[in-house]
Design a protein around this motif. Structure first.
Motif, PDB file in Angstrom:
ATOM      1  N   LEU A  54       0.839  -1.202   0.000  1.00 18.21           N
ATOM      2  CA  LEU A  54       0.000   0.000   0.000  1.00 18.21           C
ATOM      3  C   LEU A  54       0.869   1.246   0.000  1.00 18.21           C
ATOM      4  N   ARG A  55       0.342   2.310  -0.556  1.00 15.77           N
ATOM      5  CA  ARG A  55       1.062   3.585  -0.492  1.00 15.77           C
ATOM      6  C   ARG A  55       0.693   4.273   0.806  1.00 15.77           C
ATOM      7  N   ILE A  56       1.644   4.315   1.729  1.00 18.03           N
ATOM      8  CA  ILE A  56       1.430   4.905   3.047  1.00 18.03           C
ATOM      9  C   ILE A  56       2.567   5.877   3.316  1.00 18.03           C
ATOM     10  N   SER A  57       2.228   6.983   3.934  1.00 23.28           N
ATOM     11  CA  SER A  57       3.265   7.939   4.323  1.00 23.28           C
ATOM     12  C   SER A  57       4.217   7.262   5.306  1.00 23.28           C
ATOM     13  N   PRO A  58       5.505   7.565   5.206  1.00 23.66           N
ATOM     14  CA  PRO A  58       6.494   6.890   6.065  1.00 23.66           C
ATOM     15  C   PRO A  58       6.213   7.031   7.563  1.00 23.66           C
ATOM     16  N   GLU A  59       5.597   8.130   7.983  1.00 27.44           N
ATOM     17  CA  GLU A  59       5.341   8.301   9.418  1.00 27.44           C
ATOM     18  C   GLU A  59       4.204   7.409   9.926  1.00 27.44           C
ATOM     19  N   TYR A  60       3.409   6.839   9.016  1.00 22.65           N
ATOM     20  CA  TYR A  60       2.286   5.981   9.416  1.00 22.65           C
ATOM     21  C   TYR A  60       2.528   4.499   9.184  1.00 22.65           C
ATOM     22  N   VAL A  61       3.717   4.126   8.730  1.00 16.43           N
ATOM     23  CA  VAL A  61       3.996   2.727   8.403  1.00 16.43           C
ATOM     24  C   VAL A  61       3.925   1.842   9.652  1.00 16.43           C
ATOM     25  N   ASP A  62       4.491   2.292  10.762  1.00 18.35           N
ATOM     26  CA  ASP A  62       4.474   1.474  11.973  1.00 18.35           C
ATOM     27  C   ASP A  62       3.055   1.248  12.481  1.00 18.35           C
ATOM     28  N   GLU A  63       2.235   2.292  12.470  1.00 19.23           N
ATOM     29  CA  GLU A  63       0.846   2.141  12.904  1.00 19.23           C
ATOM     30  C   GLU A  63       0.074   1.224  11.964  1.00 19.23           C
ATOM     31  N   ALA A  64       0.342   1.321  10.667  1.00 22.66           N
ATOM     32  CA  ALA A  64      -0.330   0.461   9.690  1.00 22.66           C
ATOM     33  C   ALA A  64       0.065  -0.999   9.912  1.00 22.66           C
ATOM     34  N   ARG A  65       1.329  -1.240  10.226  1.00 19.44           N
ATOM     35  CA  ARG A  65       1.776  -2.609  10.513  1.00 19.44           C
ATOM     36  C   ARG A  65       1.046  -3.174  11.721  1.00 19.44           C
ATOM     37  N   ILE A  66       0.956  -2.386  12.776  1.00 25.29           N
ATOM     38  CA  ILE A  66       0.278  -2.841  13.993  1.00 25.29           C
ATOM     39  C   ILE A  66      -1.194  -3.142  13.717  1.00 25.29           C
ATOM     40  N   MET A  67      -1.858  -2.258  12.998  1.00 26.20           N
ATOM     41  CA  MET A  67      -3.273  -2.475  12.694  1.00 26.20           C
ATOM     42  C   MET A  67      -3.469  -3.713  11.825  1.00 26.20           C
ATOM     43  N   PHE A  68      -2.598  -3.903  10.846  1.00 21.81           N
ATOM     44  CA  PHE A  68      -2.740  -5.058   9.967  1.00 21.81           C
ATOM     45  C   PHE A  68      -2.451  -6.351  10.713  1.00 21.81           C
ATOM     46  N   ILE A  69      -1.472  -6.329  11.608  1.00 27.76           N
ATOM     47  CA  ILE A  69      -1.178  -7.510  12.421  1.00 27.76           C
ATOM     48  C   ILE A  69      -2.373  -7.854  13.304  1.00 27.76           C
ATOM     49  N   LEU A  70      -3.020  -6.857  13.872  1.00 32.25           N
ATOM     50  CA  LEU A  70      -4.208  -7.111  14.692  1.00 32.25           C
ATOM     51  C   LEU A  70      -5.336  -7.728  13.872  1.00 32.25           C
ATOM     52  N   ILE A  71      -5.569  -7.188  12.687  1.00 30.23           N
ATOM     53  CA  ILE A  71      -6.618  -7.733  11.823  1.00 30.23           C
ATOM     54  C   ILE A  71      -6.306  -9.172  11.433  1.00 30.23           C
ATOM     55  N   MET A  72      -5.086  -9.449  11.031  1.00 30.94           N
ATOM     56  CA  MET A  72      -4.725 -10.790  10.604  1.00 30.94           C
ATOM     57  C   MET A  72      -4.688 -11.770  11.774  1.00 30.94           C
ATOM     58  N   SER A  73      -4.345 -11.299  12.951  1.00 27.81           N
ATOM     59  CA  SER A  73      -4.361 -12.173  14.129  1.00 27.81           C
ATOM     60  C   SER A  73      -5.778 -12.627  14.441  1.00 27.81           C
ATOM     61  N   LEU A  74      -6.715 -11.698  14.365  1.00 29.59           N
ATOM     62  CA  LEU A  74      -8.116 -12.070  14.584  1.00 29.59           C
ATOM     63  C   LEU A  74      -8.597 -13.050  13.524  1.00 29.59           C
ATOM     64  N   ALA A  75      -8.241 -12.806  12.281  1.00 25.66           N
ATOM     65  CA  ALA A  75      -8.641 -13.717  11.205  1.00 25.66           C
ATOM     66  C   ALA A  75      -8.018 -15.095  11.401  1.00 25.66           C
ATOM     67  N   ALA A  76      -6.760 -15.136  11.851  1.00 25.84           N
ATOM     68  CA  ALA A  76      -6.079 -16.415  12.072  1.00 25.84           C
ATOM     69  C   ALA A  76      -6.690 -17.168  13.252  1.00 25.84           C
ATOM     70  N   LEU A  77      -7.174 -16.471  14.252  1.00 26.43           N
ATOM     71  CA  LEU A  77      -7.816 -17.127  15.390  1.00 26.43           C
ATOM     72  C   LEU A  77      -9.209 -17.651  15.040  1.00 26.43           C
ATOM     73  N   LYS A  78      -9.893 -16.974  14.155  1.00 24.81           N
ATOM     74  CA  LYS A  78     -11.250 -17.384  13.795  1.00 24.81           C
ATOM     75  C   LYS A  78     -11.262 -18.698  13.019  1.00 24.81           C
ATOM     76  N   VAL A  79     -10.227 -18.962  12.259  1.00 24.67           N
ATOM     77  CA  VAL A  79     -10.211 -20.177  11.424  1.00 24.67           C
ATOM     78  C   VAL A  79     -10.241 -21.438  12.271  1.00 24.67           C
ATOM     79  N   PRO A  80      -9.321 -21.660  13.227  1.00 30.26           N
ATOM     80  CA  PRO A  80      -9.396 -22.916  13.995  1.00 30.26           C
ATOM     81  C   PRO A  80     -10.570 -22.950  14.969  1.00 30.26           C
ATOM     82  N   MET A  81     -11.036 -21.801  15.429  1.00 34.28           N
ATOM     83  CA  MET A  81     -12.161 -21.788  16.362  1.00 34.28           C
ATOM     84  C   MET A  81     -13.491 -22.090  15.680  1.00 34.28           C
ATOM     85  N   GLN A  82     -13.506 -22.107  14.359  1.00 37.77           N
ATOM     86  CA  GLN A  82     -14.722 -22.426  13.617  1.00 37.77           C
ATOM     87  C   GLN A  82     -15.183 -23.850  13.917  1.00 37.77           C
ATOM     88  N   ALA A  83     -14.254 -24.743  14.208  1.00 43.22           N
ATOM     89  CA  ALA A  83     -14.625 -26.113  14.533  1.00 43.22           C
ATOM     90  C   ALA A  83     -15.489 -26.155  15.797  1.00 43.22           C
TER      91      ALA A  83
END
Length: 86
Positions: A54-83
């Protein structure tokens, strides 16, 4: 990966086969866990390279990483809990 679980659990529940429900869930959980690890790995790679994807300003890259990690962590937890959700 999770589309058929609810159907088979529902059929086993309607037939009052509790052992079959346990078999279905215990068989699918390891596969879904591996799927969740795959989602987490791909999400981690994408989060690390978020400024390339994504095109992100350099000052927002760290915050974008944290937000994306949070989103993907939730998605990764939902997959095995579906059982257990079914």
């Amino acid at each position: 990966m999770t589309g058929g679980i609810k159907r088979y659990v529902l059929v086993a529940y309607a037939a009052n086969e509790e052992e079959r429900i346990t078999q279905i869930v215990s068989t699918m959980f390891p596969l879904l866990f591996l799927g969740g690890l795959f989602v987490l790995a791909v999400g981690g790679i994408l989060a690390w390279n978020i400024d390339i994807v994504l095109r992100i300003s350099p000052e927002y890259v760290d915050e974008a990483r944290i937000m994306f990690i949070l989103i993907m962590s939730l998605a990764a937890l939902k997959v095995p809990m579906q059982a257990f959700n079914s």
